[in-house]
Structure formats: structure tokens, C-alpha cells
Design an enzyme around this catalytic site. Structure first.
Site, PDB file in Angstrom:
ATOM      1  N   ARG A  83       0.848  -1.212   0.000  1.00 54.66           N
ATOM      2  CA  ARG A  83       0.000   0.000   0.000  1.00 54.66           C
ATOM      3  C   ARG A  83       0.875   1.252   0.000  1.00 54.66           C
ATOM      4  NH1 ARG A  83      -1.677   2.117   4.471  1.00 54.66           N
ATOM      5  NH2 ARG A  83      -2.258   0.190   5.535  1.00 54.66           N
ATOM      6  N   TYR A 135     -16.281  15.393 -18.101  1.00 48.17           N
ATOM      7  CA  TYR A 135     -16.577  13.963 -18.025  1.00 48.17           C
ATOM      8  C   TYR A 135     -17.626  13.748 -16.916  1.00 48.17           C
ATOM      9  CZ  TYR A 135     -16.110   9.160 -16.557  1.00 48.17           C
ATOM     10  OH  TYR A 135     -16.402   7.887 -16.172  1.00 48.17           O
ATOM     11  N   ASP A 209      -7.107  17.703 -16.415  1.00 47.39           N
ATOM     12  CA  ASP A 209      -7.363  16.323 -16.829  1.00 47.39           C
ATOM     13  C   ASP A 209      -6.876  16.195 -18.272  1.00 47.39           C
ATOM     14  OD1 ASP A 209      -8.450  14.011 -17.859  1.00 47.39           O
ATOM     15  OD2 ASP A 209     -10.353  14.192 -16.780  1.00 47.39           O
ATOM     16  N   LYS A 234      -7.231   4.842 -20.483  1.00 51.68           N
ATOM     17  CA  LYS A 234      -7.440   5.246 -21.876  1.00 51.68           C
ATOM     18  C   LYS A 234      -6.136   5.099 -22.686  1.00 51.68           C
ATOM     19  CE  LYS A 234     -11.635   6.596 -20.613  1.00 51.68           C
ATOM     20  NZ  LYS A 234     -11.610   6.452 -19.157  1.00 51.68           N
TER      21      LYS A 234
HETATM   22  N1  PLP Z   1     -11.378  11.879 -17.233  1.00 53.89           N
HETATM   23  C1  PLP Z   1     -11.922  11.663 -18.435  1.00 53.89           C
HETATM   24  C2  PLP Z   1     -11.822  12.738 -19.484  1.00 53.89           C
HETATM   25  C3  PLP Z   1     -12.579  10.460 -18.709  1.00 53.89           C
HETATM   26  O1  PLP Z   1     -13.148  10.278 -19.899  1.00 53.89           O
HETATM   27  C4  PLP Z   1     -12.648   9.465 -17.700  1.00 53.89           C
HETATM   28  C5  PLP Z   1     -13.332   8.190 -17.945  1.00 53.89           C
HETATM   29  O2  PLP Z   1     -13.968   7.976 -18.963  1.00 53.89           O
HETATM   30  C6  PLP Z   1     -12.073   9.733 -16.465  1.00 53.89           C
HETATM   31  C7  PLP Z   1     -11.441  10.943 -16.260  1.00 53.89           C
HETATM   32  C8  PLP Z   1     -12.152   8.731 -15.349  1.00 53.89           C
HETATM   33  O3  PLP Z   1     -11.241   7.696 -15.542  1.00 53.89           O
HETATM   34  P1  PLP Z   1     -11.484   6.218 -15.008  1.00 53.89           P
HETATM   35  O4  PLP Z   1     -12.625   5.654 -15.777  1.00 53.89           O
HETATM   36  O5  PLP Z   1     -10.173   5.532 -15.251  1.00 53.89           O
HETATM   37  O6  PLP Z   1     -11.818   6.311 -13.557  1.00 53.89           O
END
Ligand code: PLP
Length: 432
Positions: A83, A135, A209, A234
Site C-alpha cells: 500500500r 466527463y 485532466d 485510456k
Molecule cells: N477523465 C476523463 C476525461 C474520462 O473520460 C474518464 C473516464 O472515462 C475519467 C477521467 C475517469 O477515468 P477512469 O474511468 O479511469 O476512472
């Protein structure tokens, strides 16, 4: 790392593993930094690691162990509890720090876990300024924090810096940006907003992000951001075979704070997923290059057929210049409108090569209706206020043969009645 798994007042361990640039980072079985201190181009850095593994393993070993034996009663081992730290995870973190041009990178169990760790720096009464096209999961977490955590969240159109300035005050503890926004593909001026945020409050943490672009195409830390985070689910991994989140910073104090939360909450990425992400990231450049080339062809194809297409690679994108002043490419996510929800549904269901799926960044192509899927957690009223077209179709372009992708899409368009021609007409003159 010094706050050992057992927590408490464990003696602070020294990590004399100062890297070539002087960063006192946790140890790694393979330092993942060039031997001669030379920085290579990103395509090389993505695959290049150096190892001190006892057997010279070419791929970093998976240390699938929860604990590590210590050399004395007082500790003494470099690692003690997964951890708190794990060699496979550290190797990945150092590799990502190099690729993201960051002083420190941290990897956690998902993109949302990354945002959770970041937002735990907020205190009741703090204000967050963020976009109105986010998102869906980000929107949901911010809603939770405003309902339960006493955080004041301002959703504004971050593509207009004046709108952001109007809500920035000395109480703005965090500005949270996404660019291009998802799914409306709007562009946010990171340098301008970061400067304005730091002017309003020098302690304001500007977080970006970067999931849509990946470090191959954009480095928000170089544009004034304090924190960059990405869903490693992704492009970084590229195969939809793991969930991961990555956080990168240049400020060592900020890095320590984020690490403290990860160690406290236990959301650090597992050794196996760290290994998988390490494997995936090595092909980021070849995947993204192919995905972008395909995406451009598909965006051109749709625009030629009269659809309203949102893609930063199109000259018709109202913020084309702004995007390319910050980024090294257009990415591989685009969206388009058909003017009719039913037609959009039929297109999505008629496509064969395009899998109906949320998410993006995978080697295979995906199609979705964001208002029904990834953004359904935003209520219909809010979606309407934010001018999110219910008929919007999002395409996340993969690495397949682009002619096959276009062929499949045009069949779906004809079958759905979205274009007023037969398939024979279409194939005889695809650009008509
Ligand atoms: N940020 C964006 C732009 C996303 O499209 C996503 C998920 O689709 C996330 C954050 C969240 O990521 P995760 O699904 O790995 O938790």
C-alpha cells in the site's frame, strides 16, 4: 514511502536514490532514466528503460507481494508494504514522470481515484472553478463534494477565459480543467486561465485532466498547471484491459501531500496493473499516431457529408489555432450531430466495426451517444442548460484500417437514413 504500511511513527527511511536530475525519488528496480543524463525524443523515452534487475530482465518484474521482509527490527528495507510502495509501481511512476516531464508521478487505481486524491486537498468552504462540459464522473464527484463536503463548485464555460475570471476569487482553491472537453470537444486556454487563477490566489491549485490528449500530445505542467492527471484506462494503456489513474506534479511538497493520501486511503495501483500499464505505455506513440491519422480522415469524411463535426483537426473548429498553440496533435476523439436522436440511435446500432461502448483510447474503435451513456449521470435539465445535443454521437477512433472504418460508418449512415442516398450511390462517389 517513509510512512510505512503499518503507519504510525515508523522511523523515516532515507532514500539516497537521487536521480540524474537531483530528484529524491523512491528506489526502483530499473531507474528508467537515461544513463548519460541525455533526454531522447518521446518515442524513444516511451520504450527506453535501464535496469538494475539481478537477472537483467528486459520487462520489469511484477513484485506480487503485499509485504517485504526487513533487514532489522527497526525496518531497513527499501519497501515494507505494498500500500505504501511497491517496486513495480515505483518503476512505472518514474517512467511516467519522465514521459510527463514531471518531477513526480503517482499511479492509482483509476482516473476517478486520481481526482479523488487531488480533491482531498480541499477544505469545507473552499471554492472550485471548473467547466460546464466535463466527463460525467468528474461532474458526479464534484456534486458529491458540494453536497457532502461543503465545497463550493462553480461550473462555467472554461472555453471563455473572461467567464472564468468572473468567478475567480482569493477563495478559489482549485481550478479544474479538461481540454478538449468531452464530448463537445471545446478547447480551454490553459496558460491564460492558469495565470488568472494564480493571480486571484497564489495558492490556487490548477489541475488539468489530460486524458483526451495524453503526454504525447500535451504537457499541461509546461503551460502553467500545478497538477496533471489522466485516466490511465485510456490512451496510456491503450487496450482496455486495466483501470488506472496517473497524477503528475513538479512541486515536491504537492507530490508528498498527494502521496500521503494515496498511502492513507490505499488506492495505489496494484503491481500487476502497474506492469500492464508499463507495457501499454511503450506503444503510446505508434497507437496515437495511427489513431489520429484515422480520426482526421473520418472527421473529413463526415464533414464532407454535411454533418456538424467537432474535431480539433478540422480547420472549421472555432478554436483550431488555440488548440494547436498548446498541443502537438488533434487526438482521436470526435463527435458529430445528426439532428435527430432516433437517427443517431440507428447509426450507433447499425455500425459493426464500431463497438458501442463508453470510454476511449483503446486500439479498437468505439461509438457512443454520450447523453445516454458516459454523461447520463448529468441530469437532463443540466445537459440542456449546457447545450449538450441529445443526438450527439461520439467516435473514439482506433488503429484499424481506416477504409474499413469509413466503409462501416457509411453503411450505418445509409441504413439509419442519415444520408439521402443508397449504398451504391455512396460507394460510387463516397465524397459526394
Ligand atoms: N477523465 C476523463 C476525461 C474520462 O473520460 C474518464 C473516464 O472515462 C475519467 C477521467 C475517469 O477515468 P477512469 O474511468 O479511469 O476512472
Amino acid at each position: 514511502m517513509s510512512a510505512a504500511g503499518s503507519g504510525g511513527d515508523a522511523p523515516k527511511k532515507a532514500f539516497p536514490h537521487v536521480d540524474l536530475e537531483g530528484h529524491d525519488l523512491p528506489p526502483s528496480p530499473a531507474p528508467s532514466s537515461p544513463h548519460a543524463g541525455r533526454r531522447y525524443n518521446i518515442a524513444t523515452e516511451l520504450v527506453y528503460t535501464e535496469g538494475s534487475d539481478q537477472y537483467n530482465a528486459s520487462s520489469v518484474p511484477i513484485y506480487q507481494s503485499a509485504t517485504f521482509k526487513q533487514t532489522s527490527g527497526g525496518g531497513g528495507g527499501e519497501y515494507d508494504y505494498t500500500r505504501s510502495g511497491n517496486p513495480t509501481r515505483t518503476h512505472l511512476e518514474r517512467h511516467l514522470a519522465k514521459i510527463m516531464s514531471a518531477q513526480r508521478a503517482l499511479v492509482v487505481s483509476s482516473g476517478m481515484a486520481a481526482l479523488d486524491v487531488i480533491t482531498r486537498m480541499l477544505r469545507p468552504g473552499d471554492e472550485v472553478v471548473t467547466g460546464d462540459d466535463l466527463y460525467g464522473g468528474t461532474h458526479r464527484l464534484l456534486k458529491y463534494l458540494s453536497t457532502n463536503g461543503g465545497i463550493i463548485v462553480h461550473h462555467v464555460d472554461t472555453t471563455v477565459p473572461e467567464k472564468v475570471r468572473e468567478v475567480l476569487t482569493s477563495k478559489t482553491a482549485m481550478v479544474l480543467l479538461e481540454t478538449p472537453t468531452n464530448p463537445l470537444i471545446k478547447i480551454v486556454d490553459i496558460p491564460q486561465i492558469a495565470t488568472a487563477a494564480h493571480e486571484a490566489n497564489p495558492n490556487c491549485v490548477v489541475s488539468v485532466d489530460n486524458t483526451m490528449m495524453s503526454p504525447l500530445l500535451l504537457n499541461p505542467l509546461e503551460l502553467g498547471a500545478d497538477i496533471v492527471y489522466e485516466s490511465g484506462t485510456k490512451y496510456l494503456s491503450g487496450h482496455h484491459d486495466l483501470m488506472a489513474g496517473v497524477i503528475a506534479v513538479n512541486d515536491a511538497g504537492l507530490g508528498d501531500k498527494l502521496y500521503f493520501t494515496i498511502n492513507s486511503s490505499g488506492c495505489g495501483l496494484s503491481p500487476f496493473d502497474s506492469w500492464l500499464l508499463m507495457r501499454g505505455v511503450k506503444t503510446l506513440k505508434v497507437r496515437m499516431d495511427q489513431q489520429q491519422t484515422n480520426a482526421q480522415r473520418i472527421a473529413d469524411f463526415l464533414e464532407t457529408h454535411g454533418f456538424k463535426v467537432r474535431y480539433p483537426g478540422l480547420r472549421s473548429h472555432p478554436q483550431y489555432e488555440l488548440h494547436h498553440s498548446m498541443a502537438r496533435g488533434s487526438g482521436a476523439v470526435l463527435s458529430f450531430e445528426t439532428g435527430d436522436v432516433g437517427v443517431s440511435e440507428r447509426i450507433v446500432e447499425s455500425a459493426k466495426l464500431w463497438a458501442i461502448s463508453v470510454s476511449f483510447g483503446c486500439v479498437n474503435s468505439l461509438i457512443s451517444m454520450p447523453c445516454r451513456m458516459s454523461h447520463a449521470s448529468i441530469d437532463a435539465k443540466t445537459r440542456a442548460e449546457r447545450a449538450m445535443p441529445e443526438d450527439l454521437i461520439r467516435l473514439c477512433v482506433g488503429i484499424e484500417d481506416v477504409d474499413d472504418l469509413i466503409d462501416d460508418l457509411q453503411r450505418a449512415l445509409v441504413q439509419a437514413g442519415a444520408v439521402n442516398v443508397t449504398l451504391d450511390d455512396f460507394q460510387a462517389n463516397p465524397s459526394s
